[in-house]
Design a protein around this motif. Structure first.
Motif, short mmCIF file in Angstrom:
data_model
loop_
_atom_site.label_atom_id
_atom_site.label_comp_id
_atom_site.label_asym_id
_atom_site.label_seq_id
_atom_site.Cartn_x
_atom_site.Cartn_y
_atom_site.Cartn_z
N PHE A 156 0.83 -1.20 0.00
CA PHE A 156 0.00 0.00 0.00
C PHE A 156 0.87 1.26 0.00
CE2 PHE A 156 -1.77 3.22 2.97
CZ PHE A 156 -2.74 3.76 2.14
N ALA A 157 1.95 1.24 0.81
CA ALA A 157 2.81 2.42 0.90
C ALA A 157 3.60 2.64 -0.39
CB ALA A 157 3.77 2.27 2.08
N ALA A 158 3.94 1.56 -1.09
CA ALA A 158 4.74 1.68 -2.31
C ALA A 158 3.90 2.01 -3.53
CB ALA A 158 5.51 0.39 -2.56
N SER A 159 2.58 1.80 -3.46
CA SER A 159 1.72 2.07 -4.62
C SER A 159 1.65 3.58 -4.87
CB SER A 159 0.31 1.52 -4.37
OG SER A 159 0.36 0.11 -4.17
N ASP A 160 1.45 3.94 -6.14
CA ASP A 160 1.37 5.35 -6.52
C ASP A 160 0.14 6.01 -5.91
OD1 ASP A 160 3.66 5.08 -8.02
OD2 ASP A 160 2.55 4.56 -9.86
N LEU A 161 0.22 7.33 -5.76
CA LEU A 161 -0.91 8.08 -5.23
C LEU A 161 -2.14 7.95 -6.12
CD1 LEU A 161 0.97 11.34 -4.13
CD2 LEU A 161 0.07 9.55 -2.65
N SER A 162 -1.91 7.84 -7.41
CA SER A 162 -3.03 7.71 -8.35
C SER A 162 -3.76 6.38 -8.18
CB SER A 162 -2.53 7.83 -9.79
OG SER A 162 -1.55 6.84 -10.07
#
Length: 305
Positions: A270-276
């Motif tokens: 979750f933390a590594a996923s892009d903001l988009s």
């Protein structure tokens, strides 16, 4: 033993850069990266849990002292290979093997039970989760700080081609140095804690009975001792061991472990996923620091509770 438990926390190192590492593998669709990262991390947990009972059986046969170094050697080898492979297939193979060798954490629990008694056993057992959280703090920091060093620290590692080709090898090597320390301590400092039952004296007494030089009084004395010696306890089957109390404790542990595993593995992705995509957009360093802070908070609560 604390070093051995800390070495079993190697999963906390690669949790911090699993998403970024999978992106460099042969994954065709970038949207599938979180799925493959979860699959990679799940393979470790699955392969750690299944062989735990067999590690216990092995340690009962050869002793605790040989069993623990075997696990540490396997952990050392598979974790170095994990940092070298650039294929998802081989990464999941090494991650699974690393989980198999890390399953000997069950042997560590047996050692703690054998070197303690009713007066200090609860405190001794409390050290295990404390050391695990110490591994989570150290592993998170190592994985976050030293992942992809040629880009994070170009002045120091920019000229080192090996870390350019294998960007996640350095944190694996640093963690392996801790494992080597635990291995050396286990080989040269650890004492065997398994107390084996003395062998039956039946053969000795039979030899005395058949010996023509044996006196009548000696035969009578040893025969009396044979009759009065307590019988060896019968080894109970698995069905007999699974009492209602044991089943309830195991079920509670499963639920707690499920929650912890979901948190440990879902948050880095979750933390590594892009903001988009609804994530936080953290790099490996940010993920490592945030989880190190979380582990430190848990350690504090364990110490003061």
């Amino acid at each position: 033993m604390s070093i051995g438990t800390f070495s079993c926390g190697t999963i906390f190192v690669d949790l911090r850069f699993a998403n970024q590492q999978v992106e460099g593998f042969d994954v065709k669709n970038p949207e599938d990266v979180p799925f493959y990262a979860r699959l990679l991390l799940t393979s470790y947990s699955l392969c750690q849990g299944i062989p735990s009972m067999y590690w216990g059986v092995l340690s009962d046969r050869i002793g605790r002292r040989p069993a623990l170094p075997i696990g540490l050697v396997g952990d050392l080898a598979t974790f170095v290979l994990f940092g070298l492979f650039k294929s998802f297939t081989w990464a999941i193979v090494t991650q699974s093997l690393n989980g198999v060798f890390a399953g000997n954490v069950a042997v560590i629990k047996s050692v703690f039970a054998e070197i303690s008694d009713d007066t200090n056993r609860p405190r001794m057992m409390a050290l295990l989760p404390l050391m695990w959280n110490l591994g989570s703090v150290g592993g998170a920091a190592i994985g976050g700080i030293f992942a992809d060093p040629t880009h994070q620290y170009p002045r120091i590692f920019g000229h080192m081609e090996i870390f350019r080709v294998f960007p996640y090898l350095l944190p694996c090597l640093i963690d392996c140095s801790i494992t080597v320390f635990g291995l050396v301590m286990g080989i040269f400092k650890m004492e065997e804690t398994l107390v084996r039952e003395p062998a039956s004296r039946t053969m000795d007494i039979r030899m005395s009975l058949t010996s023509p030089s044996s006196s009548t009084s000696t035969l009578a004395t040893e025969s009396t001792q044979l009759l009065t010696e307590p019988a060896q306890p019968k080894q109970r089957s698995m069905r007999e061991l699974l009492t209602p109390t044991v089943v309830r404790v195991m079920a509670t542990n499963v639920v707690m472990g499920l929650g912890v595993a979901m948190s440990d593995q879902a948050y880095p992705i979750f933390a590594a996923s892009d903001l988009s995509d609804g994530g936080l957009g953290f790099a490996a360093r940010g993920i490592g620091f945030s989880l190190a802070v979380s582990g430190a908070a848990v350690m504090y609560l364990q110490l003061v509770a």
